[in-house]
Design a protein around this motif. Structure first.
Motif, PDB file in Angstrom:
ATOM      1  N   GLY A   1      82.691   6.028   2.549  1.00 20.54           N
ATOM      2  CA  GLY A   1      83.426   6.659   3.212  1.00 20.54           C
ATOM      3  C   GLY A   1      83.505   6.339   4.682  1.00 20.54           C
ATOM      4  N   TRP A   2      83.330   4.892   5.095  1.00 17.87           N
ATOM      5  CA  TRP A   2      83.155   4.648   6.474  1.00 17.87           C
ATOM      6  C   TRP A   2      84.672   4.702   6.904  1.00 17.87           C
ATOM      7  N   ASP A   3      84.841   4.991   7.964  1.00 15.81           N
ATOM      8  CA  ASP A   3      86.285   4.883   8.905  1.00 15.81           C
ATOM      9  C   ASP A   3      86.747   3.523   8.815  1.00 15.81           C
ATOM     10  N   PRO A   4      88.089   3.522   8.081  1.00  7.16           N
ATOM     11  CA  PRO A   4      88.862   2.138   7.823  1.00  7.16           C
ATOM     12  C   PRO A   4      89.196   1.349   8.978  1.00  7.16           C
ATOM     13  N   ARG A   5      89.662   2.052  10.074  1.00 11.18           N
ATOM     14  CA  ARG A   5      89.748   1.273  11.300  1.00 11.18           C
ATOM     15  C   ARG A   5      88.676   0.610  11.906  1.00 11.18           C
ATOM     16  N   LEU A   6      87.273   1.192  11.773  1.00 13.12           N
ATOM     17  CA  LEU A   6      86.101   0.533  12.117  1.00 13.12           C
ATOM     18  C   LEU A   6      85.534  -0.462  11.122  1.00 13.12           C
ATOM     19  N   VAL A   7      86.072  -0.301   9.958  1.00 10.83           N
ATOM     20  CA  VAL A   7      85.556  -1.472   8.974  1.00 10.83           C
ATOM     21  C   VAL A   7      86.565  -2.797   9.023  1.00 10.83           C
ATOM     22  N   THR A   8      87.824  -2.258   9.439  1.00  6.82           N
ATOM     23  CA  THR A   8      88.772  -3.298   9.807  1.00  6.82           C
ATOM     24  C   THR A   8      88.482  -4.304  11.004  1.00  6.82           C
ATOM     25  N   ASP A   9      88.000  -3.564  11.905  1.00  5.79           N
ATOM     26  CA  ASP A   9      87.674  -4.265  13.342  1.00  5.79           C
ATOM     27  C   ASP A   9      86.412  -5.008  13.127  1.00  5.79           C
ATOM     28  N   TRP A  10      85.347  -4.465  12.138  1.00  2.35           N
ATOM     29  CA  TRP A  10      84.082  -5.357  11.891  1.00  2.35           C
ATOM     30  C   TRP A  10      84.925  -6.421  11.221  1.00  2.35           C
ATOM     31  N   PHE A  11      85.451  -6.446  10.180  1.00  2.00           N
ATOM     32  CA  PHE A  11      85.764  -8.059   9.554  1.00  2.00           C
ATOM     33  C   PHE A  11      86.488  -8.749  10.437  1.00  2.00           C
ATOM     34  N   HIS A  12      87.357  -8.216  11.429  1.00  2.00           N
ATOM     35  CA  HIS A  12      88.083  -9.170  12.372  1.00  2.00           C
ATOM     36  C   HIS A  12      87.215  -9.715  13.036  1.00  2.00           C
ATOM     37  N   ARG A  13      86.068  -8.948  13.578  1.00  2.00           N
ATOM     38  CA  ARG A  13      85.267  -9.656  14.860  1.00  2.00           C
ATOM     39  C   ARG A  13      84.002 -10.629  14.005  1.00  2.00           C
ATOM     40  N   CYS A  14      83.727 -10.380  12.966  1.00  2.00           N
ATOM     41  CA  CYS A  14      82.440 -11.108  12.242  1.00  2.00           C
ATOM     42  C   CYS A  14      82.975 -12.270  11.306  1.00  2.00           C
ATOM     43  N   PHE A  15      84.191 -12.511  11.128  1.00  2.00           N
ATOM     44  CA  PHE A  15      84.538 -13.824  10.147  1.00  2.00           C
ATOM     45  C   PHE A  15      85.461 -14.705  10.924  1.00  2.00           C
ATOM     46  N   VAL A  16      84.884 -15.877  10.717  1.00  2.00           N
ATOM     47  CA  VAL A  16      85.474 -16.984  11.586  1.00  2.00           C
ATOM     48  C   VAL A  16      86.726 -17.050  11.421  1.00  2.00           C
ATOM     49  N   ASP A  17      87.418 -16.743  10.098  1.00  2.00           N
ATOM     50  CA  ASP A  17      88.848 -16.631   9.745  1.00  2.00           C
ATOM     51  C   ASP A  17      89.613 -15.300   9.822  1.00  2.00           C
ATOM     52  N   GLY A  18      88.863 -14.400  10.735  1.00  2.00           N
ATOM     53  CA  GLY A  18      89.436 -13.313  10.932  1.00  2.00           C
ATOM     54  C   GLY A  18      90.272 -12.937  12.081  1.00  2.00           C
ATOM     55  N   TYR A  19      91.528 -12.404  11.916  1.00  2.00           N
ATOM     56  CA  TYR A  19      92.312 -12.275  13.089  1.00  2.00           C
ATOM     57  C   TYR A  19      93.106 -10.870  12.480  1.00  2.00           C
ATOM     58  N   ASP A  20      93.771 -10.279  13.594  1.00  2.00           N
ATOM     59  CA  ASP A  20      94.459  -8.859  13.312  1.00  2.00           C
ATOM     60  C   ASP A  20      95.032  -8.758  12.228  1.00  2.00           C
ATOM     61  N   TRP A  21      96.074 -10.012  12.219  1.00  2.00           N
ATOM     62  CA  TRP A  21      97.081 -10.091  11.124  1.00  2.00           C
ATOM     63  C   TRP A  21      96.335 -10.269   9.631  1.00  2.00           C
ATOM     64  N   VAL A  22      95.300 -10.857   9.704  1.00  2.00           N
ATOM     65  CA  VAL A  22      94.677 -11.373   8.483  1.00  2.00           C
ATOM     66  C   VAL A  22      93.909  -9.859   7.932  1.00  2.00           C
ATOM     67  N   MET A  23      93.133  -9.364   8.757  1.00  2.00           N
ATOM     68  CA  MET A  23      92.248  -8.201   8.225  1.00  2.00           C
ATOM     69  C   MET A  23      92.784  -6.916   8.164  1.00  2.00           C
ATOM     70  N   LEU A  24      93.976  -6.514   9.145  1.00  2.00           N
ATOM     71  CA  LEU A  24      94.546  -5.294   8.953  1.00  2.00           C
ATOM     72  C   LEU A  24      95.023  -5.007   7.468  1.00  2.00           C
ATOM     73  N   PRO A  25      96.046  -5.694   6.839  1.00  2.00           N
ATOM     74  CA  PRO A  25      96.616  -5.380   5.607  1.00  2.00           C
ATOM     75  C   PRO A  25      95.230  -5.807   4.617  1.00  2.00           C
ATOM     76  N   ASN A  26      94.330  -6.919   4.826  1.00  2.00           N
ATOM     77  CA  ASN A  26      93.527  -7.141   3.510  1.00  2.00           C
ATOM     78  C   ASN A  26      92.393  -6.009   3.550  1.00  2.00           C
ATOM     79  N   VAL A  27      91.878  -5.289   4.739  1.00  2.00           N
ATOM     80  CA  VAL A  27      91.085  -4.219   4.633  1.00  2.00           C
ATOM     81  C   VAL A  27      91.588  -2.968   4.625  1.00  2.00           C
ATOM     82  N   THR A  28      92.664  -2.626   5.419  1.00  2.00           N
ATOM     83  CA  THR A  28      93.049  -1.381   5.392  1.00  2.00           C
ATOM     84  C   THR A  28      93.822  -1.048   4.050  1.00  2.00           C
ATOM     85  N   GLY A  29      94.641  -2.001   3.641  1.00  2.00           N
ATOM     86  CA  GLY A  29      95.249  -1.916   2.376  1.00  2.00           C
ATOM     87  C   GLY A  29      94.501  -2.139   0.999  1.00  2.00           C
TER      88      GLY A  29
END
Length: 501
Positions: free
Chosen positions: A377-405
């Protein structure tokens, strides 16, 4: 008068400087800006910061006297230092924040996006016609292949099927610690990499800029030449074996037959069309089976393109979606990539991969890291930001739909038809990660209960009404009703709110 064109750090391939319809002026001078504020705002993975800066500086070296390369605190300051009030063109940026900046600068003229297969206007027309509730990836993927003539035999899909998932979901080979695939392409570092590493060290010591994860050696392409070599290596030696085990996981073989091309595509070093065209040519030449080629084409022309389009189509409000009402903070061990704090073998293995390389393939992302976050039950905005920051291929456009959705189901089903999570049985079936683990995938309660198994039933209990109303997840609720020890399972699961699994 000098014509200026601004290249962002993810617009590094030659197609971003090609003149013609919607392109910059022929032989325009180039502006590139390193903005330290980008690294102050987010605590990026050190390997990601290294890759992006190395790629930018390599591109600047290639452009030579044609480029004015500025290191500044912000993009706005850097642009003024580079060209003053002179007019500048720029291709559509890949984030809403960057687009907002560009639109706020009167001197900048916006050009259409490049680096994707479908114009945004064409996708919007397709989506508007279908309606917001029917924007499924499978439909979009077929439309793209039809429209582009990609992997087609006339009007029919190559190999007689649109979707070869039936052949691409095999378990890992029994008893094997590795898939035995040929090694992927890995670049050699050079003086620019050494310079970048020394500068990142100074930022950490003197400027208070902090990173997470480890850096070095660089594992992913930073130049067009390296990216093309990586594509050739994948197509010639690894593509044929990609499909069958693309959803499997092996502790000692994190790469398996995956392409490792996502960072090159997302830096703009490769154009997606050359990647899918190379894969199709391999099939037509008999060098790779259709199921492997279709699986790769689906990742690039289907999923990557779909995510890009939805990022813009759904609008800024999409990042605030939280349909499941999840608000728990991310624990310190997760934020710090502290694999040593974790006992569950699947999580500690994958977290170490992210810590050491800034990468792991799509199944660990979705069915281990994302699934655990969803269950907790972690906050999805925090999870999205974590994926964005921690992956070499992570960008806002990549992670927002992939993680949030896709991963966190925070949009309530606009993107996918069900939440993606599972118990330990799935992990045991699709990997060797349960071998030697402190927990047992089949145990629902007690000291050795698998955190994914208890988490699965706890999630099903917490969202019983939502899951019961969805025909794809109703069986989970039926299984929940058959549990004879639900209270014990829930009590066991609550321990993971207090400690690392």
């Amino acid at each position: 008068m000098t014509d200026w064109h601004w290249l962002f750090g993810d617009q590094l391939g030659p197609h971003f400087l090609a003149p013609g319809t919607g392109g910059p002026a022929r032989d325009s001078q180039v502006v590139m800006i390193e903005a330290r504020s980008v690294f102050r705002r987010r605590r990026f993975h050190r390997a990601k910061a290294h890759l992006v800066l190395s790629a930018m500086r390599h591109r600047a070296a290639e452009l030579g006297d044609r480029v004015r390369y500025i290191r500044a605190e912000t993009y706005r300051e850097g642009l003024y230092e580079a060209v003053g009030d002179a007019s500048v063109t720029v291709h559509h940026p890949t984030s809403r924040a960057a687009l907002g900046l560009v639109r706020s600068l009167e001197q900048v003229r916006l050009l259409p996006a490049r680096g994707f297969l479908v114009p945004q206007e064409a996708f919007s027309a397709w989506a508007d016609e279908r309606g917001a509730g029917r924007l499924r990836q499978e439909d979009f993927y077929r439309w793209v292949r039809h429209a582009l003539g990609l992997l087609m035999d006339g009007d029919s899909p190559a190999g007689g099927r649109w979707n070869h998932d039936h052949a691409n979901r095999e378990r890992p080979p029994r008893g094997a610690s590795t898939l035995g695939a040929p090694e992927p392409y890995r670049p050699d570092e050079d003086d620019i990499d050494a310079e970048v590493r020394a500068e990142l060290d100074r930022w950490e010591k003197q400027d208070g800029i902090r990173f997470v994860g480890r850096d070095g050696p660089r594992l992913f392409p930073a130049t067009r030449t390296e990216a093309r070599a990586a594509l050739r290596r994948f197509v010639e030696h690894r593509l044929a074996g990609f499909g069958p085990h693309e959803d499997a996981m092996l502790a000692a073989d994190p790469v398996m037959s995956h392409s490792l091309l996502s960072s090159s595509l997302n830096l703009g070093l490769l154009d997606p069309w050359e990647a899918v065209a190379a894969a199709e040519e391999a099939w037509r030449a008999g060098r790779a089976p259709v199921n492997s080629v279709e699986g790769f084409v689906r990742q690039v022309a289907g999923w990557r393109e779909y995510v890009w389009q939805l990022y813009w189509y759904f609008g800024e409000d999409y990042r605030h979606r939280n349909a499941l009402g999840h608000h728990a903070p991310l624990p310190e061990w997760f934020l710090e990539l502290d694999a040593d704090a974790v006992s569950a073998r699947c999580l500690t293995t994958v977290l170490a991969q992210v810590r050491d390389t800034g990468w792991t393939h799509h199944i660990p992302r979705l069915m281990l890291l994302g699934s655990h976050a969803l269950q907790r039950g972690w906050d999805p905005r925090l999870v999205t930001d974590w994926f964005h920051r921690c992956f070499v291929d992570g960008y806002d456009w990549v992670m927002l739909p992939n993680v949030t959705g896709m991963s966190q189901y925070a949009d309530g089903g606009r993107m996918t038809t069900k939440p993606y999570t599972s118990g330990g049985a799935y992990i045991h079936r699709m990997s060797d990660l349960c071998e030697g683990c402190a927990y047992r995938p089949g145990d629902r309660a007690g000291d050795r209960a698998c955190p994914f198994t208890t988490g699965y039933w706890s999630f099903a209990h917490r969202h019983r009404d939502l899951l019961a109303a969805n025909q794809r997840t109703a069986r989970a609720v039926q299984g929940l009703d058959r549990l004879g020890n639900l209270e014990e399972v829930l009590a066991t699961d609550r321990r993971w709110d207090e400690e690392a699994p």
